[in-house]
Scaffold this motif. Structure first.
Motif, mmCIF file in Angstrom:
data_model
loop_
_atom_site.group_PDB
_atom_site.id
_atom_site.type_symbol
_atom_site.label_atom_id
_atom_site.label_comp_id
_atom_site.label_asym_id
_atom_site.label_seq_id
_atom_site.Cartn_x
_atom_site.Cartn_y
_atom_site.Cartn_z
ATOM 1 N N SER A 104 -17.329 68.329 -15.213
ATOM 2 C CA SER A 104 -18.296 67.760 -14.252
ATOM 3 C C SER A 104 -18.852 68.543 -13.360
ATOM 4 C CB SER A 104 -17.329 66.679 -13.728
ATOM 5 O OG SER A 104 -16.893 65.722 -14.485
ATOM 6 N N LEU A 105 -18.353 69.591 -12.655
ATOM 7 C CA LEU A 105 -19.067 70.310 -11.866
ATOM 8 C C LEU A 105 -19.843 71.180 -12.514
ATOM 9 C CD1 LEU A 105 -18.750 71.541 -8.916
ATOM 10 C CD2 LEU A 105 -17.150 73.018 -9.509
ATOM 11 N N MET A 106 -19.669 71.839 -13.770
ATOM 12 C CA MET A 106 -20.639 72.725 -14.400
ATOM 13 C C MET A 106 -21.805 71.828 -14.894
ATOM 14 S SD MET A 106 -21.077 73.889 -17.898
ATOM 15 C CE MET A 106 -20.435 72.396 -18.544
ATOM 16 N N SER A 107 -21.566 70.599 -15.065
ATOM 17 C CA SER A 107 -22.534 69.684 -15.677
ATOM 18 C C SER A 107 -23.743 69.525 -14.540
ATOM 19 C CB SER A 107 -22.074 68.415 -16.241
ATOM 20 O OG SER A 107 -21.551 68.418 -17.445
ATOM 21 N N VAL A 108 -23.201 69.310 -13.390
ATOM 22 C CA VAL A 108 -23.910 68.919 -12.104
ATOM 23 C C VAL A 108 -24.557 70.463 -11.625
ATOM 24 C CG1 VAL A 108 -23.869 68.614 -9.557
ATOM 25 C CG2 VAL A 108 -22.607 67.329 -11.172
ATOM 26 N N GLN A 109 -24.046 71.720 -11.834
ATOM 27 C CA GLN A 109 -24.701 72.874 -11.771
ATOM 28 C C GLN A 109 -25.817 72.926 -12.633
ATOM 29 O OE1 GLN A 109 -21.319 75.367 -11.860
ATOM 30 N NE2 GLN A 109 -21.162 75.593 -9.779
ATOM 31 N N VAL A 110 -25.644 72.475 -13.706
ATOM 32 C CA VAL A 110 -26.795 73.022 -14.932
ATOM 33 C C VAL A 110 -27.849 71.932 -14.529
ATOM 34 C CG1 VAL A 110 -27.126 72.557 -17.481
ATOM 35 C CG2 VAL A 110 -25.308 73.786 -16.681
ATOM 36 N N ALA A 111 -27.478 70.690 -14.432
ATOM 37 C CA ALA A 111 -28.534 69.657 -13.878
ATOM 38 C C ALA A 111 -29.438 70.234 -12.799
ATOM 39 C CB ALA A 111 -27.812 68.343 -13.676
ATOM 40 N N ALA A 112 -28.605 70.976 -11.700
ATOM 41 C CA ALA A 112 -29.487 71.247 -10.618
ATOM 42 C C ALA A 112 -30.304 72.399 -10.710
ATOM 43 C CB ALA A 112 -28.376 71.680 -9.653
ATOM 44 N N ILE A 113 -29.884 73.303 -11.868
ATOM 45 C CA ILE A 113 -30.676 74.322 -12.401
ATOM 46 C C ILE A 113 -31.790 73.936 -13.127
ATOM 47 C CG2 ILE A 113 -30.815 76.416 -13.932
ATOM 48 C CD1 ILE A 113 -27.806 76.981 -13.103
ATOM 49 N N VAL A 114 -31.642 73.012 -14.035
ATOM 50 C CA VAL A 114 -32.761 72.394 -14.675
ATOM 51 C C VAL A 114 -33.878 71.759 -13.718
ATOM 52 C CG1 VAL A 114 -33.643 70.700 -16.592
ATOM 53 C CG2 VAL A 114 -31.618 72.312 -16.924
ATOM 54 N N ALA A 115 -33.253 70.993 -12.862
ATOM 55 C CA ALA A 115 -34.241 70.245 -11.785
ATOM 56 C C ALA A 115 -35.109 71.304 -10.942
ATOM 57 C CB ALA A 115 -33.333 69.158 -10.932
ATOM 58 N N ALA A 116 -34.537 72.349 -10.579
ATOM 59 C CA ALA A 116 -35.158 73.408 -10.056
ATOM 60 C C ALA A 116 -36.259 73.988 -10.608
ATOM 61 C CB ALA A 116 -34.263 74.367 -9.383
ATOM 62 N N TRP A 117 -35.947 74.147 -11.935
ATOM 63 C CA TRP A 117 -36.892 74.857 -12.980
ATOM 64 C C TRP A 117 -38.156 73.669 -13.073
ATOM 65 C CZ3 TRP A 117 -33.229 76.344 -17.342
ATOM 66 C CH2 TRP A 117 -32.694 77.569 -17.173
ATOM 67 N N VAL A 118 -37.833 72.505 -13.215
ATOM 68 C CA VAL A 118 -38.946 71.384 -13.482
ATOM 69 C C VAL A 118 -39.575 71.450 -12.038
ATOM 70 C CG1 VAL A 118 -39.241 69.076 -13.813
ATOM 71 C CG2 VAL A 118 -37.722 70.281 -15.240
ATOM 72 N N GLY A 119 -38.775 71.245 -11.056
ATOM 73 C CA GLY A 119 -39.510 70.997 -9.513
ATOM 74 C C GLY A 119 -40.433 72.200 -9.145
ATOM 75 N N THR A 120 -40.111 73.446 -9.855
ATOM 76 C CA THR A 120 -40.870 74.548 -9.407
ATOM 77 C C THR A 120 -41.925 75.116 -10.412
ATOM 78 O OG1 THR A 120 -39.439 76.290 -10.088
ATOM 79 C CG2 THR A 120 -39.387 75.474 -7.880
ATOM 80 N N GLY A 121 -42.023 74.058 -11.403
ATOM 81 C CA GLY A 121 -42.828 74.605 -12.612
ATOM 82 C C GLY A 121 -42.542 75.904 -13.390
ATOM 83 N N GLY A 122 -41.260 76.012 -13.306
ATOM 84 C CA GLY A 122 -40.639 76.920 -13.893
ATOM 85 C C GLY A 122 -40.523 78.629 -13.526
ATOM 86 N N VAL A 123 -41.210 78.419 -12.211
ATOM 87 C CA VAL A 123 -41.572 79.824 -11.394
ATOM 88 C C VAL A 123 -40.142 80.175 -10.603
ATOM 89 C CG1 VAL A 123 -42.788 80.999 -9.711
ATOM 90 C CG2 VAL A 123 -43.834 79.302 -10.955
#
Length: 102
Positions: free
Chosen positions: A83-102
């Motif tokens: 569960s912890l790893m899943s939340v971390q991966v979701a946060a990383i993906v959200a950061a990529w999407v939120g910043t346009g991949g920059v």
């Protein structure tokens, strides 16, 4: 080495070394990996080192070694760590999407 770096990027622990060694030894990847590592001898070029990491990943992915190692790592997690790893991966993906991949 390279596999530890790749696993660290996706937030999971590297499976025991014997598994990875066995997977590589029982595949056609060994010669290709030796060639890639041999090309790095005596060089300080960071671009060449980065391309070698990519090439190692591509060889391990095409042989199914990376996928089997990821599956083994995920199988070793208890529900809380998963569960912890899943939340971390979701946060990383959200950061990529939120910043346009920059």
């Amino acid at each position: 080495g390279t596999l530890g770096l790749l696993f660290g990027l996706i937030g999971i622990e590297l499976p025991h070394g014997g598994l990875v060694v066995d997977l590589i030894a029982n595949s056609q990847a060994l010669d290709a990996l030796i060639d890639i590592a041999g090309n790095l001898k005596g060089t300080d070029d960071s671009w060449q080192a980065a391309m070698a990491v990519k090439d190692i990943f591509m060889v391990m992915h095409s042989e199914g070694i990376f996928s089997q190692a990821v599956q083994e790592s995920l199988n070793q997690l208890d529900w809380w760590d998963f569960s912890l790893m899943s939340v971390q991966v979701a946060a990383i993906v959200a950061a990529w999407v939120g910043t346009g991949g920059v």
